[in-house]
Scaffold this motif. Structure first.
Motif, PDB file in Angstrom:
ATOM      1  N   PHE A 212       2.775  -6.375 -16.883  1.00 47.34           N
ATOM      2  CA  PHE A 212       3.607  -6.424 -15.676  1.00 47.34           C
ATOM      3  C   PHE A 212       3.093  -7.449 -14.674  1.00 47.34           C
ATOM      4  CE2 PHE A 212       1.034  -2.427 -15.091  1.00 47.34           C
ATOM      5  CZ  PHE A 212       0.220  -2.878 -14.064  1.00 47.34           C
ATOM      6  N   THR A 225       1.793  -9.960  -2.675  1.00 47.49           N
ATOM      7  CA  THR A 225       2.659  -8.960  -3.309  1.00 47.49           C
ATOM      8  C   THR A 225       2.134  -8.608  -4.694  1.00 47.49           C
ATOM      9  OG1 THR A 225       4.433 -10.218  -2.297  1.00 47.49           O
ATOM     10  CG2 THR A 225       5.082  -8.404  -3.720  1.00 47.49           C
ATOM     11  N   MET A 226       1.764  -9.650  -5.446  1.00 47.65           N
ATOM     12  CA  MET A 226       1.283  -9.404  -6.808  1.00 47.65           C
ATOM     13  C   MET A 226       0.089  -8.455  -6.801  1.00 47.65           C
ATOM     14  SD  MET A 226       1.460 -13.096  -8.631  1.00 47.65           S
ATOM     15  CE  MET A 226       0.232 -12.710  -9.843  1.00 47.65           C
ATOM     16  N   LYS A 229       1.044  -4.918  -4.320  1.00 49.00           N
ATOM     17  CA  LYS A 229       2.105  -4.032  -4.791  1.00 49.00           C
ATOM     18  C   LYS A 229       1.922  -3.672  -6.266  1.00 49.00           C
ATOM     19  CE  LYS A 229       7.130  -3.816  -5.335  1.00 49.00           C
ATOM     20  NZ  LYS A 229       8.396  -4.478  -5.061  1.00 49.00           N
ATOM     21  N   TYR A 230       1.555  -4.650  -7.068  1.00 52.70           N
ATOM     22  CA  TYR A 230       1.517  -4.393  -8.508  1.00 52.70           C
ATOM     23  C   TYR A 230       0.127  -4.016  -9.028  1.00 52.70           C
ATOM     24  CZ  TYR A 230       6.320  -5.858  -8.977  1.00 52.70           C
ATOM     25  OH  TYR A 230       7.677  -5.910  -8.882  1.00 52.70           O
ATOM     26  N   ALA A 231      -0.869  -4.875  -8.744  1.00 51.78           N
ATOM     27  CA  ALA A 231      -2.169  -4.650  -9.394  1.00 51.78           C
ATOM     28  C   ALA A 231      -2.906  -3.453  -8.807  1.00 51.78           C
ATOM     29  CB  ALA A 231      -3.014  -5.910  -9.283  1.00 51.78           C
ATOM     30  N   ARG A 233      -1.973  -0.899  -7.115  1.00 57.36           N
ATOM     31  CA  ARG A 233      -1.369   0.422  -7.254  1.00 57.36           C
ATOM     32  C   ARG A 233      -1.852   1.146  -8.503  1.00 57.36           C
ATOM     33  NH1 ARG A 233       4.475   2.190  -5.556  1.00 57.36           N
ATOM     34  NH2 ARG A 233       4.302   0.280  -4.369  1.00 57.36           N
ATOM     35  N   SER A 234      -1.819   0.455  -9.622  1.00 57.11           N
ATOM     36  CA  SER A 234      -2.254   1.175 -10.820  1.00 57.11           C
ATOM     37  C   SER A 234      -3.764   1.154 -10.959  1.00 57.11           C
ATOM     38  CB  SER A 234      -1.590   0.605 -12.070  1.00 57.11           C
ATOM     39  OG  SER A 234      -1.753  -0.769 -12.108  1.00 57.11           O
ATOM     40  N   ILE A 237      -6.282   4.767  -9.337  1.00 56.50           N
ATOM     41  CA  ILE A 237      -6.462   6.139  -9.793  1.00 56.50           C
ATOM     42  C   ILE A 237      -7.929   6.474 -10.072  1.00 56.50           C
ATOM     43  CG2 ILE A 237      -5.911   7.748 -11.660  1.00 56.50           C
ATOM     44  CD1 ILE A 237      -3.093   6.580 -11.581  1.00 56.50           C
ATOM     45  N   ILE A 307       0.159   9.849  -6.280  1.00 54.25           N
ATOM     46  CA  ILE A 307       0.177   8.403  -6.510  1.00 54.25           C
ATOM     47  C   ILE A 307       0.848   8.099  -7.829  1.00 54.25           C
ATOM     48  CG2 ILE A 307      -1.242   6.380  -6.879  1.00 54.25           C
ATOM     49  CD1 ILE A 307      -3.291   7.587  -5.125  1.00 54.25           C
ATOM     50  N   ASN A 308       0.578   8.897  -8.836  1.00 53.92           N
ATOM     51  CA  ASN A 308       1.127   8.623 -10.153  1.00 53.92           C
ATOM     52  C   ASN A 308       2.427   9.405 -10.363  1.00 53.92           C
ATOM     53  OD1 ASN A 308       1.663   8.058 -12.750  1.00 53.92           O
ATOM     54  ND2 ASN A 308      -0.409   8.401 -13.493  1.00 53.92           N
ATOM     55  N   PRO A 309       3.549   8.708 -10.267  1.00 54.96           N
ATOM     56  CA  PRO A 309       4.839   9.403 -10.343  1.00 54.96           C
ATOM     57  C   PRO A 309       5.039  10.120 -11.664  1.00 54.96           C
ATOM     58  CG  PRO A 309       5.122   7.025 -10.493  1.00 54.96           C
ATOM     59  CD  PRO A 309       3.706   7.267 -10.123  1.00 54.96           C
TER      60      PRO A 309
ATOM     61  N   SER B 100       5.904  -2.681 -21.309  1.00 58.61           N
ATOM     62  CA  SER B 100       4.781  -2.846 -20.389  1.00 58.61           C
ATOM     63  C   SER B 100       5.029  -3.951 -19.371  1.00 58.61           C
ATOM     64  CB  SER B 100       3.519  -3.158 -21.178  1.00 58.61           C
ATOM     65  OG  SER B 100       3.745  -4.263 -22.006  1.00 58.61           O
ATOM     66  N   TYR B 101       6.187  -4.593 -19.444  1.00 57.73           N
ATOM     67  CA  TYR B 101       6.463  -5.657 -18.481  1.00 57.73           C
ATOM     68  C   TYR B 101       7.036  -5.116 -17.176  1.00 57.73           C
ATOM     69  CZ  TYR B 101       5.237  -9.315 -21.688  1.00 57.73           C
ATOM     70  OH  TYR B 101       4.524 -10.146 -22.500  1.00 57.73           O
TER      71      TYR B 101
END
Lengths: 318, 319
Positions: A212, A225-226, A229-231, A233-234, A237, A307-309, B100-101
């Motif tokens: 992703f 944002t990359m 928002k993306y990195a 967040r996951s 945990i 956090i983890n939907p 996974s994208y």
């Protein structure tokens, strides 16, 4: 959701029961007698016997245990004969100090670890990475008592920026309160930040290598944002779990730092209970710390769930 | 720099830092309005080529080229930021459908439109309107529910439709589809490729389609490039590839397309052996170990031969 909390609570009660049995058994089996310990070696057998009766130590062990356990479920942790006060009262007096220390050092450590750890992962194998990881290794390998003393000497005595010891309650103003716990919080944070930073870096690296992130880059998103928002967040945990463990550990008493900075916290109380062989106080403290650790790990698990939907939605589906 | 070509690559070579060649001196172009199929087995270098176009080449690989133009912009002289903006705003990327994208912890509506919001300066409501239109255009009926879902709540086919809708958000002037039908069942495969074909027909958007399935590419592409071990083996319009395949590897690929007329118990055809690591085999044809026509002429370096203006192949033999 409620099923989950119910399951966790009943599990927590099991753990508490087991801990209570172990604590009680160990203190029963150790040589010596609580009454003898209080009165000293010169006390006459009559005096010891009288105190034993007063403390209820002459009753069968299962009755003693049952009474103690009944108290626990009413949040009565027993009575300290050293202080002549309820253990709960003693803890209540000292908990704000330890809680403040734990909270502030956790905030400091988390912010530093998230910023530096993410940067180290994004700029992997560059100077930023090497400097932040080696600095943090240094931080976690320096013993807290020594670092504490260094800080007292330099920031307290040399520069006179901070008071060298003691705790000011927030009732006397927010400024003096923060001032009094700043140094010990920093010392504690330095000790904890290393492990947290490593965790953030590792899970951030994992997150950055995911597909992703390729997609985010293909969409031409801004770096902020990359990464945010993306990195991140996951990647959060695993660090949140570590933060929970560290926080629980600190709330259970930061013996060394509290001693070095002369702070009247829970850690010092544990030390006193051990040194003075105040068995009831010690038992009470062990049970209190156990409850706290269980509660905090429950809260951490719920936080991770939010956090983890995926976990959250599967819970609701149950 | 030619404005008529959406992609124009000359002599692209990709190596590892250790010097191993992964893509070996290939030249490739994609005309305006065209669908080009790039076909080959895993390890042939086709995905790396696509990633280079998408500005996604892993940093530990070294990429050299004589010229590398995408939508008229020169990648070789361009700054990193400008390249990212060009790809983000004008190139649509349809990835392999591995699930996974899409970010598993973010709702579709929060990730489908962020590129659009960045490059069009429109507000979120407009972005979601466009997302709804595109998502229903790719054949999803309950658009509201889809947008509120997380990726793992969707089936593989749904996810790939979301990927396609997402690639179309910015009205791309070029689409790069890297094995867009992997892990989809065959009816959904057809739908996905039909969608890409429809976009191509409507807006004349050029499509670079990467696939290992010559049978699928056959029906959708105007031109085919066959890659093997980092080299281009054959390049020709689709009819010629099937009517007059010149390279033994192309022939082998055509032969392994399963036919509906197979008899019961008949074995599926296969190409014996495995793809060689480029240049580990020394000089000569990269396909020689697996080629049933291999002769002594194959040991020398192979020149590219020309059948006509549009048909080239790289084989020492004249079959």
């Amino acid at each position: 959701m409620f099923g989950y909390i119910y399951k966790r609570t009943s599990h927590a009660i099991e753990v508490l029961l087991i801990v209570s049995i172990i604590t009680f058994a160990v203190l029963q089996w150790i040589p010596g007698d609580a009454a003898q310990l209080i009165l000293g070696a010169e006390a006459t057998p009559e005096k010891v016997a009288a105190l034993r009766t007063a403390m209820g130590l002459d009753r069968p062990w299962y009755i003693q245990y049952w009474d103690w356990l009944k108290g626990l479920f009413q949040l009565d942790l027993g009575r300290s004969y050293l202080f002549g006060q309820e253990v709960v009262t003693l803890i209540q007096q000292r908990l704000p100090v330890t809680m403040s220390l734990a909270a502030f050092s956790m905030i400091l450590a988390s912010v530093t670890a998230i910023i530096l750890g993410s940067m180290a992962a994004i700029k992997k194998n560059t100077t930023v990475d090497y400097i932040s990881t080696s600095l943090m290794q240094l931080g976690s390998s320096v013993p807290a008592f020594w670092l504490g003393m260094l800080f007292i000497v330099y920031f307290g005595l040399e520069l006179k920026w901070f008071p060298v010891a003691g705790y000011v309650s927030p009732d006397h103003g927010l400024g003096p309160y923060l001032h009094s716990i700043a140094l010990p919080s920093i010392v504690l944070a330095i000790g904890e930040v290393g492990m947290l930073l490593r965790t953030v870096r590792t899970s951030m690296l994992d997150s950055l290598s995911q597909d992703f992130m390729d997609m985010a880059k293909a969409k031409g998103l801004a770096s902020s944002t990359m990464y945010l928002k993306y990195a991140l967040r996951s990647a959060m945990i695993a660090p949140i779990n570590v933060m929970g463990l560290q926080f629980a550990k600190m709330v259970g008493g930061t013996v060394v730092v509290e001693s070095v900075f002369g702070l009247p916290g829970v850690g010092r109380l544990v030390l006193v209970a051990v040194e003075q062989r105040d068995i009831f106080l010690f038992q009470g403290l062990v049970m209190f710390i156990t409850m706290l650790v269980i509660l905090i790990s429950l809260l951490v698990d719920i936080a991770v769930m939010f956090i983890n939907p995926r976990i959250r939605i599967e819970m609701q589906g149950e | 720099m030619s404005a008529e070509k959406a992609i124009d690559i000359k002599n692209l070579t990709i190596t590892t830092q250790g010097g191993r060649t992964l893509v070996d001196n290939i030249s490739l172009h994609l005309n305006k309005g065209e669908i080009l199929g790039v076909v080959g087995e895993s390890g042939s270098g086709k995905t790396l080529t696509a990633k280079t176009i998408m500005n996604l080449l892993p940093e530990n690989l070294v990429c050299k080229a004589q010229s590398f133009c995408v939508l008229g912009a020169d990648y070789l002289t361009m700054e990193k930021k400008a390249k990212k903006a060009l790809v983000g705003s004008k190139v649509g990327y349809v990835p392999q459908n591995t699930g996974s994208y899409l970010h598993p912890m973010i709702k579709i509506k929060d990730q489908i439109a962020d590129g659009y919001l960045l490059y069009t300066k429109n507000n979120l409501e407009e972005a979601l309107q466009r997302a709804r239109r595109l998502v229903s255009a790719v054949g999803i009926r309950d658009t509201e529910r889809l947008l509120k879902s997380y990726p793992w709540q969707l089936s593989g086919g749904m996810r790939q439709r979301v990927n396609i809708a997402m690639s179309l958000m910015n009205k791309p002037r070029l689409i790069v589809a890297d094995e867009p039908t992997t892990a989809l069942d065959s009816t959904v495969q057809m739908q996905v490729v039909d969608l890409l074909k429809a976009v191509n027909a409507q807006h004349e958007t050029p499509v670079l389609m990467i696939s290992h399935d010559l049978g699928l590419v056959k029906y959708y592409c105007q031109r085919i490039v066959v890659m093997y071990a980092g080299q281009i083996m054959e390049e020709a319009p689709v009819d010629e590839v099937f009517a007059n395949p010149k390279h033994p590897y192309t022939r082998a690929l055509i032969k392994v397309i399963p036919s509906l007329n197979m008899k019961k118990g008949e074995r599926l055809a296969e190409i014996p052996g495995q793809i060689t690591a480029k240049r580990s085999a020394g000089p000569g044809c990269v396909f020689k170990e697996r080629c049933s026509y291999c002769q002594s002429a194959c040991e020398r370096d192979i020149e590219v031969k020309k059948v006509n203006d549009k048909h080239f192949y790289r084989c020492a033999l004249d079959l």
